[in-house]
Design a protein around this motif. Sequence first.
Motif, mmCIF file in Angstrom:
data_model
loop_
_atom_site.group_PDB
_atom_site.id
_atom_site.type_symbol
_atom_site.label_atom_id
_atom_site.label_comp_id
_atom_site.label_asym_id
_atom_site.label_seq_id
_atom_site.Cartn_x
_atom_site.Cartn_y
_atom_site.Cartn_z
ATOM 1 N N ASN A 64 6.917 2.204 -6.810
ATOM 2 C CA ASN A 64 7.202 1.011 -6.017
ATOM 3 C C ASN A 64 8.121 0.035 -6.731
ATOM 4 O O ASN A 64 8.362 -1.064 -6.235
ATOM 5 N N ARG A 159 7.380 -4.625 -1.395
ATOM 6 C CA ARG A 159 6.978 -3.272 -1.771
ATOM 7 C C ARG A 159 6.136 -2.660 -0.661
ATOM 8 O O ARG A 159 5.789 -3.317 0.307
ATOM 9 N N SER A 160 5.797 -1.374 -0.806
ATOM 10 C CA SER A 160 5.168 -0.675 0.306
ATOM 11 C C SER A 160 3.870 0.008 -0.110
ATOM 12 O O SER A 160 3.762 0.537 -1.224
ATOM 13 N N LEU A 166 8.476 5.108 0.828
ATOM 14 C CA LEU A 166 8.929 5.116 -0.561
ATOM 15 C C LEU A 166 10.251 5.857 -0.698
ATOM 16 O O LEU A 166 10.464 6.886 -0.062
ATOM 17 N N ASN A 187 4.339 11.949 -0.172
ATOM 18 C CA ASN A 187 5.284 11.569 0.876
ATOM 19 C C ASN A 187 5.246 12.528 2.058
ATOM 20 O O ASN A 187 5.422 12.113 3.206
#
Length: 425
Positions: A64, A159-160, A166, A187
């Motif tokens: 991140n 950020r995630s 991502l 992912n």
Amino acid sequence: MKVQPRRKGGKTALVLAGGGLTGAVYEIGALRAIDDLLVDRSVNDFDIYVGTSAGALVGACLANGFGPEELMQVFDATHPEVEALERRHLFSINTGELLRRVVDLPYTLLGAWSHYLRHTNDMTMFDFLWSLLEALPTAIYDGKGLESYMRRALTASGRSNSFKRLDKELAIIATDLDTGQRVVFANNENNDVPISLAVAASSAMPLVYKPVRIDDKEYVDGALGGTASLDLAVERGAELIICINPLVPFDNSKRDSIPFLGVDGGYLSEKGMQAIATQVMRIMMQSGLRYHIKQLRRAYPDVDVILIEPRPDDHQMSFYNVMRYSARRIIAEHGFETVALGLAEDHNYFNSVLKRHNIPISRKMALVELTEIQQARYDPEVIKRVLERRSYKKELNGTGTPSTLKQLNNSLAELDLALDAMAAK
């Protein structure tokens, strides 16, 4: 020996093993040392991050965009945007289950005693005591505090908390409690699960944290199936893997000359059950990792694996309680110092490996910062300032151009590379 050719476009991976809270902080210190080794790149520039248990927390942050300096600021409550990682986030008492077990205790005792009386000829007192374990909760702590903290931290500053969003590849490893199988959150795999929940599941150390339930399954510590999953990085195309493993067994062969917790000499068995349990756990973890790496090197000879670990005689790393919160700065400094020294001492080896992947390195900055710490006689404030200082590769002045310090450090790095090139001729 003939150097294996590298496939065009091969990826780089950072694999972070488990090791409790102190292992996570050791990894942060080690990453700071690796950052200083690299020229024109940082530990945030790897293509793939694989994290297990405590390494899942660190890996999720790196993917991140958190740098090691920022992570130390988070631990020391000095980060300008992210709240500090405090005891209450890590040690949230498993209150609900504790209360239920207390209510059920009389029935459990009555059932165990009744069963023992009916089978006195077939049972021992150990069997009776074992049956009483049903009265204990599954764990002391609940991982919901860590999950909640990670959720807030990963959504701060743009950020995630989603694998799908991502830019970097991130894989977090957990273990399915009912089947014993390794489970990957990544992912492109189980990516509907929030990163924060995957981190909590991967970090659910048995007996310490209760299993984390996701949908209809329960997950525990990812390290149970292996302290690091390097094969995942290889499957995703990594040709260079740097693995940091904080857990190694202690070499007590010089028992007559090495002080241990204030006691001179002696066998590990003389230190009690805790010392034996710690050593056995570390032996199993490291032997599994070493075998894993050996098999990977045999199956994929064109993949380079660099393993970074504490020294076997490092009693400070070997016998700290893995969940000790108060030792975070000491362990971070220790990780930075020992890894930086190791990288500097084995500079030729690391240089030859990384050069095959077009990654230039320098040892100048690591030595400069070590000298600063040593000259200050390990003053805590100096250690804090060095560990949290922004990487010279990212430091800019107010106009957006490299600062004088950055220019100086880059010049030192370029000089170091030039000297290495001249020495090789």
